[in-house]
Design a protein around this motif. Sequence first.
Motif, PDB file in Angstrom:
ATOM      1  N   ALA A  25       0.812  -1.222   0.000  1.00  0.00           N
ATOM      2  CA  ALA A  25       0.000   0.000   0.000  1.00  0.00           C
ATOM      3  C   ALA A  25       0.841   1.266   0.000  1.00  0.00           C
ATOM      4  O   ALA A  25       0.387   2.310  -0.484  1.00  0.00           O
ATOM      5  N   ILE A  26       2.055   1.212   0.532  1.00  0.00           N
ATOM      6  CA  ILE A  26       2.870   2.428   0.614  1.00  0.00           C
ATOM      7  C   ILE A  26       3.795   2.590  -0.596  1.00  0.00           C
ATOM      8  O   ILE A  26       4.470   3.610  -0.727  1.00  0.00           O
ATOM      9  N   PRO A  30       4.411   3.426  -9.856  1.00  0.00           N
ATOM     10  CA  PRO A  30       5.257   2.725 -10.844  1.00  0.00           C
ATOM     11  C   PRO A  30       5.802   1.391 -10.327  1.00  0.00           C
ATOM     12  O   PRO A  30       5.815   0.385 -11.053  1.00  0.00           O
ATOM     13  N   LEU A  31       6.219   1.368  -9.073  1.00  0.00           N
ATOM     14  CA  LEU A  31       6.738   0.128  -8.499  1.00  0.00           C
ATOM     15  C   LEU A  31       5.605  -0.869  -8.266  1.00  0.00           C
ATOM     16  O   LEU A  31       5.782  -2.084  -8.452  1.00  0.00           O
ATOM     17  N   LEU A  32       4.439  -0.360  -7.881  1.00  0.00           N
ATOM     18  CA  LEU A  32       3.276  -1.231  -7.673  1.00  0.00           C
ATOM     19  C   LEU A  32       2.919  -1.977  -8.954  1.00  0.00           C
ATOM     20  O   LEU A  32       2.620  -3.178  -8.927  1.00  0.00           O
ATOM     21  N   TYR A  33       2.997  -1.284 -10.080  1.00  0.00           N
ATOM     22  CA  TYR A  33       2.635  -1.923 -11.341  1.00  0.00           C
ATOM     23  C   TYR A  33       3.722  -2.873 -11.842  1.00  0.00           C
ATOM     24  O   TYR A  33       3.426  -3.819 -12.581  1.00  0.00           O
ATOM     25  N   LEU A  34       4.954  -2.647 -11.447  1.00  0.00           N
ATOM     26  CA  LEU A  34       5.994  -3.636 -11.738  1.00  0.00           C
ATOM     27  C   LEU A  34       5.702  -4.943 -11.000  1.00  0.00           C
ATOM     28  O   LEU A  34       5.855  -6.040 -11.551  1.00  0.00           O
ATOM     29  N   ILE A  35       5.273  -4.811  -9.751  1.00  0.00           N
ATOM     30  CA  ILE A  35       4.892  -5.997  -8.974  1.00  0.00           C
ATOM     31  C   ILE A  35       3.669  -6.657  -9.591  1.00  0.00           C
ATOM     32  O   ILE A  35       3.573  -7.886  -9.647  1.00  0.00           O
ATOM     33  N   SER A  36       2.737  -5.842 -10.085  1.00  0.00           N
ATOM     34  CA  SER A  36       1.550  -6.386 -10.737  1.00  0.00           C
ATOM     35  C   SER A  36       1.934  -7.226 -11.954  1.00  0.00           C
ATOM     36  O   SER A  36       1.333  -8.281 -12.206  1.00  0.00           O
ATOM     37  N   PHE A  85      -6.504  -5.683  -8.241  1.00  0.00           N
ATOM     38  CA  PHE A  85      -6.295  -6.216  -6.900  1.00  0.00           C
ATOM     39  C   PHE A  85      -5.302  -5.350  -6.124  1.00  0.00           C
ATOM     40  O   PHE A  85      -5.532  -4.990  -4.961  1.00  0.00           O
ATOM     41  N   LEU A  86      -4.208  -4.985  -6.773  1.00  0.00           N
ATOM     42  CA  LEU A  86      -3.203  -4.167  -6.100  1.00  0.00           C
ATOM     43  C   LEU A  86      -3.690  -2.735  -5.898  1.00  0.00           C
ATOM     44  O   LEU A  86      -3.334  -2.080  -4.914  1.00  0.00           O
ATOM     45  N   GLU A  87      -4.512  -2.247  -6.797  1.00  0.00           N
ATOM     46  CA  GLU A  87      -5.091  -0.911  -6.624  1.00  0.00           C
ATOM     47  C   GLU A  87      -6.008  -0.870  -5.412  1.00  0.00           C
ATOM     48  O   GLU A  87      -6.063   0.136  -4.696  1.00  0.00           O
ATOM     49  N   MET A  88      -6.732  -1.958  -5.178  1.00  0.00           N
ATOM     50  CA  MET A  88      -7.586  -2.022  -3.997  1.00  0.00           C
ATOM     51  C   MET A  88      -6.744  -1.929  -2.730  1.00  0.00           C
ATOM     52  O   MET A  88      -7.081  -1.198  -1.789  1.00  0.00           O
TER      53      MET A  88
END
Length: 307
Positions: A25-26, A30-36, A85-88
């Motif tokens: 969440a923190i 850009p990094l979140l979408y790499l994980i996605s 899912f990650l956006e949630m």
Amino acid sequence: MFATKCAYMQRLIFVFSYPFLWVLAILPFPLLYLISDFVYFWVYHIIRYRRKVVDYNLALAFPKLSVRERNKIRKEFYHHFCDSFLEMIKTLKMSDKQLKTRFKILNPEVLKEIEAQKKSYILLMGHYASYEWVHALHFHAITFKAYGVYKPIKNKHFDKLIRKIRGKYNTHMLPSKIVPKIILKNKKNQTLSSYGMVADQSPRPKKAKHYVNFFNHKVPSFVGPEYLAKKLNLSVVYLHVNKTKRGKYEARLQPITYTPYQYEDFKLTDIYYDLLEKQINENPAYYLWTHKRWKHKLNELDAKNPA
């Protein structure tokens, strides 16, 4: 004894999972979408999460498309599915400014006009694009007391977390079983309210009062939103959400009716599904194809419905 052990396991799973969710969440987007992208590889290629269900649904909905065309939709869907899912999870630590800029309402005046009439309303949507970030409506339009209808999950700790995420922006989460009770109570107390409902789930045939034509197949449908709208004279509005780019959404409010009592039974439900089908056809990849929406359809295809 068994119940105690189950409760302990539920808490243990949550305790071990929460730090991981908090770290996600923190993270910056850009990094979140790499994980996605990494999650997509595992979900799509390794785990193959509900691939048979997705293939079955796409074949039912788009029989005229080639296998290659449906496979393209399938891949795009799984990318979006992992992003969603990650956006949630990201909502836990998103700022008001981030949510407002990432989920825009193109015509908020529709709800402002309804609220100016001092009339409660139902906001209908489908499992399409982003239904998790719809709470951004509070920054653009909604001033009434807002409710979001949902189905509680079995793990009470994760259920509490989901309610925390979805209720972060002054949205009161309502378990579906108590919706009529709360709406009637608000009507009696003259509490002006907005009720958000994702209404495209599949009821059991024994409980179905109406079948709709959804992608040329007759499927059972929930008629609760229509019933409540007609009984309590609630306006009905459809929320058409469009994904403009990764992590960016635009929504248009489309009034269905301000006078629901004038419609014959089930007509409003049919209109809702017509709007949803039209929306899905615009870009099929953003619908929730892992959901077994056609499992109770009346006209069976030769393809076997996966368990």
